[in-house]
Design a protein around this motif. Structure first.
Motif, PDB file in Angstrom:
ATOM      1  N   ASP A  90      32.481 -33.946 -79.709  1.00 43.76           N
ATOM      2  CA  ASP A  90      32.611 -32.981 -78.614  1.00 43.76           C
ATOM      3  C   ASP A  90      31.673 -33.316 -77.460  1.00 43.76           C
ATOM      4  O   ASP A  90      32.044 -33.227 -76.291  1.00 43.76           O
ATOM      5  CB  ASP A  90      32.335 -31.556 -79.114  1.00 43.76           C
ATOM      6  CG  ASP A  90      33.429 -31.045 -80.041  1.00 43.76           C
ATOM      7  OD1 ASP A  90      34.528 -31.646 -80.068  1.00 43.76           O
ATOM      8  OD2 ASP A  90      33.169 -30.057 -80.746  1.00 43.76           O
ATOM      9  N   PHE A  91      30.446 -33.715 -77.778  1.00 38.27           N
ATOM     10  CA  PHE A  91      29.449 -34.018 -76.752  1.00 38.27           C
ATOM     11  C   PHE A  91      29.886 -35.210 -75.884  1.00 38.27           C
ATOM     12  O   PHE A  91      29.710 -35.202 -74.677  1.00 38.27           O
ATOM     13  CB  PHE A  91      28.101 -34.311 -77.418  1.00 38.27           C
ATOM     14  CG  PHE A  91      26.964 -34.466 -76.447  1.00 38.27           C
ATOM     15  CD1 PHE A  91      26.300 -33.355 -75.958  1.00 38.27           C
ATOM     16  CD2 PHE A  91      26.560 -35.723 -76.025  1.00 38.27           C
ATOM     17  CE1 PHE A  91      25.239 -33.496 -75.067  1.00 38.27           C
ATOM     18  CE2 PHE A  91      25.501 -35.873 -75.125  1.00 38.27           C
ATOM     19  CZ  PHE A  91      24.842 -34.752 -74.651  1.00 38.27           C
ATOM     20  N   PHE A  92      30.450 -36.245 -76.524  1.00 38.46           N
ATOM     21  CA  PHE A  92      30.819 -37.468 -75.811  1.00 38.46           C
ATOM     22  C   PHE A  92      32.316 -37.551 -75.493  1.00 38.46           C
ATOM     23  O   PHE A  92      32.810 -38.607 -75.119  1.00 38.46           O
ATOM     24  CB  PHE A  92      30.419 -38.695 -76.635  1.00 38.46           C
ATOM     25  CG  PHE A  92      28.935 -38.894 -76.727  1.00 38.46           C
ATOM     26  CD1 PHE A  92      28.201 -39.287 -75.619  1.00 38.46           C
ATOM     27  CD2 PHE A  92      28.264 -38.688 -77.921  1.00 38.46           C
ATOM     28  CE1 PHE A  92      26.835 -39.479 -75.692  1.00 38.46           C
ATOM     29  CE2 PHE A  92      26.890 -38.873 -78.009  1.00 38.46           C
ATOM     30  CZ  PHE A  92      26.180 -39.265 -76.889  1.00 38.46           C
ATOM     31  N   ARG A  93      33.029 -36.451 -75.606  1.00 34.66           N
ATOM     32  CA  ARG A  93      34.487 -36.440 -75.445  1.00 34.66           C
ATOM     33  C   ARG A  93      34.960 -37.110 -74.157  1.00 34.66           C
ATOM     34  O   ARG A  93      35.909 -37.876 -74.159  1.00 34.66           O
ATOM     35  CB  ARG A  93      35.004 -35.011 -75.480  1.00 34.66           C
ATOM     36  CG  ARG A  93      36.519 -34.926 -75.394  1.00 34.66           C
ATOM     37  CD  ARG A  93      36.988 -33.506 -75.493  1.00 34.66           C
ATOM     38  NE  ARG A  93      36.423 -32.886 -76.666  1.00 34.66           N
ATOM     39  CZ  ARG A  93      37.122 -32.441 -77.697  1.00 34.66           C
ATOM     40  NH1 ARG A  93      38.410 -32.535 -77.683  1.00 34.66           N
ATOM     41  NH2 ARG A  93      36.521 -31.906 -78.723  1.00 34.66           N
ATOM     42  N   ASP A  94      34.318 -36.860 -73.046  1.00 31.54           N
ATOM     43  CA  ASP A  94      34.772 -37.390 -71.758  1.00 31.54           C
ATOM     44  C   ASP A  94      34.031 -38.655 -71.334  1.00 31.54           C
ATOM     45  O   ASP A  94      34.188 -39.102 -70.197  1.00 31.54           O
ATOM     46  CB  ASP A  94      34.641 -36.314 -70.686  1.00 31.54           C
ATOM     47  CG  ASP A  94      35.536 -35.123 -70.967  1.00 31.54           C
ATOM     48  OD1 ASP A  94      36.650 -35.328 -71.489  1.00 31.54           O
ATOM     49  OD2 ASP A  94      35.120 -33.979 -70.680  1.00 31.54           O
TER      50      ASP A  94
END
Length: 103
Positions: A90-94
């Protein structure tokens, strides 16, 4: 060019990490509170830089120790790893898929 670990190597690393720490004291198949704390401090150094409230480690231990034996067995450890992976995802999703991933 960056080197990427295979999933097989990553899984082996997760197992070996658990085994390396659980063999330090007491039951050689579980992590004591001290062993878990040492594992987290050494293997997740970015936790040291995060602002963690007092008592957070005790809360984490209570959440992980689902059978309430004051130890973290391999299944309980893997549930933690799954939750940590979900957080990182979730933290590195983008972000672009580039290693290493560090908070």
């Amino acid at each position: 060019m960056e080197q990427y670990q295979t999933l097989e190597q990553a899984l082996g690393g997760l197992v070996c990490t658990f085994q390396r720490y659980c063999r330090k004291e007491g039951d050689r198949r579980t992590l004591s509170k001290g062993e878990l704390k040492e594992l987290l401090e050494n293997e997740l150094p970015s936790l040291k830089t995060l602002q963690i409230k007092d008592g957070a480690f005790e809360e984490l231990m209570a959440l992980l120790d689902t059978n309430k034996d004051n130890q973290v067995d391999f299944e309980e450890y893997i549930r933690f790893i799954a939750a940590a992976c979900t957080f990182f995802h979730d933290f590195f999703r983008d972000s672009p898929p580039v290693q290493p991933r560090v908070l």
